[in-house]
Scaffold this motif. Structure first.
Motif, PDB file in Angstrom:
ATOM      1  N   ALA A 178       8.062   1.226   0.221  1.00 56.24           N
ATOM      2  CA  ALA A 178       8.648  -0.075   0.532  1.00 56.24           C
ATOM      3  C   ALA A 178       7.565  -1.109   0.808  1.00 56.24           C
ATOM      4  O   ALA A 178       7.655  -2.262   0.348  1.00 56.24           O
ATOM      5  N   ILE A 179       6.527  -0.721   1.541  1.00 51.03           N
ATOM      6  CA  ILE A 179       5.421  -1.637   1.831  1.00 51.03           C
ATOM      7  C   ILE A 179       4.793  -2.131   0.533  1.00 51.03           C
ATOM      8  O   ILE A 179       4.467  -3.322   0.394  1.00 51.03           O
ATOM      9  N   ARG A 180       4.644  -1.234  -0.417  1.00 51.29           N
ATOM     10  CA  ARG A 180       4.039  -1.630  -1.704  1.00 51.29           C
ATOM     11  C   ARG A 180       4.866  -2.712  -2.390  1.00 51.29           C
ATOM     12  O   ARG A 180       4.314  -3.685  -2.923  1.00 51.29           O
ATOM     13  N   ASN A 181       6.183  -2.566  -2.353  1.00 50.83           N
ATOM     14  CA  ASN A 181       6.994  -3.581  -3.019  1.00 50.83           C
ATOM     15  C   ASN A 181       7.072  -4.863  -2.219  1.00 50.83           C
ATOM     16  O   ASN A 181       7.162  -5.956  -2.803  1.00 50.83           O
ATOM     17  N   LEU A 182       7.017  -4.768  -0.908  1.00 55.73           N
ATOM     18  CA  LEU A 182       6.964  -5.989  -0.108  1.00 55.73           C
ATOM     19  C   LEU A 182       5.776  -6.845  -0.520  1.00 55.73           C
ATOM     20  O   LEU A 182       5.890  -8.066  -0.663  1.00 55.73           O
ATOM     21  N   ALA A 183       4.622  -6.215  -0.718  1.00 54.42           N
ATOM     22  CA  ALA A 183       3.427  -6.972  -1.113  1.00 54.42           C
ATOM     23  C   ALA A 183       3.617  -7.641  -2.463  1.00 54.42           C
ATOM     24  O   ALA A 183       3.218  -8.800  -2.654  1.00 54.42           O
ATOM     25  N   ARG A 184       4.203  -6.938  -3.395  1.00 57.58           N
ATOM     26  CA  ARG A 184       4.452  -7.526  -4.726  1.00 57.58           C
ATOM     27  C   ARG A 184       5.362  -8.750  -4.609  1.00 57.58           C
ATOM     28  O   ARG A 184       5.106  -9.807  -5.197  1.00 57.58           O
ATOM     29  N   SER A 185       6.445  -8.580  -3.865  1.00 58.80           N
ATOM     30  CA  SER A 185       7.423  -9.666  -3.743  1.00 58.80           C
ATOM     31  C   SER A 185       6.868 -10.829  -2.929  1.00 58.80           C
ATOM     32  O   SER A 185       7.080 -12.001  -3.262  1.00 58.80           O
ATOM     33  N   TRP A 186       6.167 -10.519  -1.856  1.00 61.99           N
ATOM     34  CA  TRP A 186       5.612 -11.582  -1.015  1.00 61.99           C
ATOM     35  C   TRP A 186       4.520 -12.362  -1.732  1.00 61.99           C
ATOM     36  O   TRP A 186       4.353 -13.560  -1.481  1.00 61.99           O
ATOM     37  N   ALA A 187       3.766 -11.702  -2.610  1.00 62.42           N
ATOM     38  CA  ALA A 187       2.761 -12.442  -3.375  1.00 62.42           C
ATOM     39  C   ALA A 187       3.429 -13.560  -4.174  1.00 62.42           C
ATOM     40  O   ALA A 187       2.880 -14.668  -4.300  1.00 62.42           O
ATOM     41  N   LEU A 188       4.615 -13.275  -4.690  1.00 63.28           N
ATOM     42  CA  LEU A 188       5.364 -14.303  -5.426  1.00 63.28           C
ATOM     43  C   LEU A 188       5.936 -15.349  -4.477  1.00 63.28           C
ATOM     44  O   LEU A 188       5.919 -16.554  -4.768  1.00 63.28           O
ATOM     45  N   ASP A 189       6.446 -14.907  -3.324  1.00 64.51           N
ATOM     46  CA  ASP A 189       6.968 -15.854  -2.337  1.00 64.51           C
ATOM     47  C   ASP A 189       5.882 -16.812  -1.853  1.00 64.51           C
ATOM     48  O   ASP A 189       6.170 -17.967  -1.504  1.00 64.51           O
ATOM     49  N   LEU A 190       4.636 -16.333  -1.810  1.00 63.93           N
ATOM     50  CA  LEU A 190       3.522 -17.128  -1.288  1.00 63.93           C
ATOM     51  C   LEU A 190       2.801 -17.923  -2.378  1.00 63.93           C
ATOM     52  O   LEU A 190       1.785 -18.571  -2.098  1.00 63.93           O
ATOM     53  N   ARG A 191       3.328 -17.871  -3.583  1.00 60.04           N
ATOM     54  CA  ARG A 191       2.714 -18.624  -4.677  1.00 60.04           C
ATOM     55  C   ARG A 191       2.563 -20.095  -4.289  1.00 60.04           C
ATOM     56  O   ARG A 191       3.481 -20.728  -3.807  1.00 60.04           O
ATOM     57  N   GLY A 192       1.373 -20.629  -4.486  1.00 60.69           N
ATOM     58  CA  GLY A 192       1.112 -22.027  -4.201  1.00 60.69           C
ATOM     59  C   GLY A 192       0.605 -22.302  -2.801  1.00 60.69           C
ATOM     60  O   GLY A 192       0.171 -23.418  -2.507  1.00 60.69           O
ATOM     61  N   THR A 193       0.646 -21.305  -1.916  1.00 64.32           N
ATOM     62  CA  THR A 193       0.177 -21.511  -0.543  1.00 64.32           C
ATOM     63  C   THR A 193      -1.309 -21.211  -0.382  1.00 64.32           C
ATOM     64  O   THR A 193      -1.925 -21.635   0.599  1.00 64.32           O
ATOM     65  N   GLY A 194      -1.869 -20.412  -1.299  1.00 61.57           N
ATOM     66  CA  GLY A 194      -3.251 -19.973  -1.147  1.00 61.57           C
ATOM     67  C   GLY A 194      -3.417 -18.802  -0.202  1.00 61.57           C
ATOM     68  O   GLY A 194      -4.535 -18.382   0.094  1.00 61.57           O
ATOM     69  N   ILE A 195      -2.287 -18.275   0.291  1.00 57.93           N
ATOM     70  CA  ILE A 195      -2.322 -17.095   1.154  1.00 57.93           C
ATOM     71  C   ILE A 195      -2.160 -15.854   0.275  1.00 57.93           C
ATOM     72  O   ILE A 195      -1.229 -15.778  -0.531  1.00 57.93           O
ATOM     73  N   ARG A 196      -3.060 -14.893   0.458  1.00 57.14           N
ATOM     74  CA  ARG A 196      -3.026 -13.676  -0.352  1.00 57.14           C
ATOM     75  C   ARG A 196      -2.455 -12.509   0.449  1.00 57.14           C
ATOM     76  O   ARG A 196      -2.586 -12.461   1.666  1.00 57.14           O
ATOM     77  N   VAL A 197      -1.840 -11.562  -0.248  1.00 61.99           N
ATOM     78  CA  VAL A 197      -1.331 -10.358   0.404  1.00 61.99           C
ATOM     79  C   VAL A 197      -1.631  -9.148  -0.470  1.00 61.99           C
ATOM     80  O   VAL A 197      -1.333  -9.151  -1.672  1.00 61.99           O
ATOM     81  N   ASN A 198      -2.255  -8.148   0.103  1.00 65.88           N
ATOM     82  CA  ASN A 198      -2.611  -6.929  -0.614  1.00 65.88           C
ATOM     83  C   ASN A 198      -2.359  -5.713   0.268  1.00 65.88           C
ATOM     84  O   ASN A 198      -2.223  -5.832   1.493  1.00 65.88           O
ATOM     85  N   VAL A 199      -2.318  -4.552  -0.365  1.00 63.16           N
ATOM     86  CA  VAL A 199      -2.071  -3.299   0.337  1.00 63.16           C
ATOM     87  C   VAL A 199      -3.339  -2.452   0.325  1.00 63.16           C
ATOM     88  O   VAL A 199      -3.980  -2.283  -0.724  1.00 63.16           O
ATOM     89  N   LEU A 200      -3.695  -1.913   1.484  1.00 64.91           N
ATOM     90  CA  LEU A 200      -4.759  -0.924   1.609  1.00 64.91           C
ATOM     91  C   LEU A 200      -4.077   0.416   1.838  1.00 64.91           C
ATOM     92  O   LEU A 200      -3.379   0.597   2.838  1.00 64.91           O
ATOM     93  N   SER A 201      -4.243   1.343   0.906  1.00 61.75           N
ATOM     94  CA  SER A 201      -3.542   2.626   0.988  1.00 61.75           C
ATOM     95  C   SER A 201      -4.525   3.771   1.224  1.00 61.75           C
ATOM     96  O   SER A 201      -5.219   4.209   0.317  1.00 61.75           O
ATOM     97  N   PRO A 202      -4.576   4.258   2.464  1.00 58.68           N
ATOM     98  CA  PRO A 202      -5.464   5.377   2.768  1.00 58.68           C
ATOM     99  C   PRO A 202      -4.876   6.707   2.303  1.00 58.68           C
ATOM    100  O   PRO A 202      -3.655   6.847   2.135  1.00 58.68           O
ATOM    101  N   GLY A 203      -5.752   7.662   2.136  1.00 59.35           N
ATOM    102  CA  GLY A 203      -5.356   9.058   1.994  1.00 59.35           C
ATOM    103  C   GLY A 203      -5.582   9.755   3.310  1.00 59.35           C
ATOM    104  O   GLY A 203      -5.309   9.197   4.370  1.00 59.35           O
ATOM    105  N   PRO A 204      -6.125  10.968   3.290  1.00 59.10           N
ATOM    106  CA  PRO A 204      -6.350  11.708   4.541  1.00 59.10           C
ATOM    107  C   PRO A 204      -7.549  11.163   5.312  1.00 59.10           C
ATOM    108  O   PRO A 204      -8.696  11.418   4.973  1.00 59.10           O
TER     109      PRO A 204
END
Length: 244
Positions: free
Chosen positions: A156-182
């Motif tokens: 769900a977090i991964r898709n939130l980032a995808r969708s929010w990147a579109l919601d934030l289009r034009g603001t200059g605010i970036r959103v990305n996911v850092l996905s750790p393993g063990p």
């Protein structure tokens, strides 16, 4: 390096583990960091280690009043927020057949609801050039026995980032996911135990568990202008676990 000089950051779940590793790296690179978490003792210990460029604010990402209080403090002190690392999370094992409503509610409330409102309530303080980093997981793209609810929250977090990147289009605010393993963290050891973490670490391509300083380095990259052409993306820090 001073890539984050003069920047203000909030790190949720910042008292230990991946959050602490990121906070330390942010400070090393010049940022002032607010650590937000539920337990006062780890927060105080973290601030004692990090020094005068760190402040602790106690609260829960599932409590809207606590989040409001956090951002009111940031606004009063700094007037803006440049970096948000929405890292607070919870996990517990429960195989299919043993999943309870309480287990589901606890994990989703912290990992999904908590992330949503941590980010949404921060937006009024963020302007062009600001960076939002969400903590995902290699489990979000893998099947993991007895870990389906946690894994679903990270998908769900991964898709939130995808969708929010579109919601934030034009603001200059970036959103990305850092996905750790063990990664060697208190939470991971609590959920999987030393033996379980060692077993998972041995399955990575690099043949070991990662350290919070390694996720911290990637968080600093995503927070800085070095990643200025990245949004809606996901960076894995998993020793190759979910990559090959």
């Amino acid at each position: 390096m001073n890539r984050l000089k003069g920047k203000t950051a909030v790190v949720t779940g910042g008292g230990s583990g991946i959050g602490f590793g990121a906070a330390k790296r942010f400070i090393d690179e010049g940022a002032f960091v607010y650590l937000f978490g539920r337990r006062q003792e780890p927060l105080d210990a973290a601030v004692a280690q990090l020094g005068s460029n760190a402040q602790a604010v106690r609260g829960s990402v599932t409590d809207m009043a606590d989040l409001d209080r956090l951002y009111e403090r940031v606004k009063a002190d700094c007037g803006r927020l440049d970096i948000l690392f929405a890292n607070a999370g919870a996990g517990a094992l429960a195989p299919l057949g043993e999943i309870t409503p309480e287990h589901y509610d606890h994990i989703f409330d912290i990992n999904v609801k908590g992330t949503i409102f941590t980010v949404q309530k921060a937006l009024p303080l963020m302007t062009e050039g600001a960076s939002i980093i969400l903590t995902g997981s290699s489990t979000g793209v893998m099947g993991t026995p007895a870990f389906s609810i946690y894994s679903a929250t990270k998908a769900a977090i991964r898709n939130l980032a995808r969708s929010w990147a579109l919601d934030l289009r034009g603001t200059g605010i970036r959103v990305n996911v850092l996905s750790p393993g063990p990664i060697k963290t208190e939470l991971a050891l609590e959920v999987l135990g030393e033996e379980g973490m060692g077993t998972i670490g041995a399955t990575t391509v690099l043949g070991r568990m990662g350290d919070a300083s390694e996720t911290g380095g990637v968080a600093a990259f995503l927070a800085s202008s070095d990643s200025s052409f990245m949004t809606g993306g996901e960076v894995f820090v998993d020793g190759g676990l979910a990559q090959v």
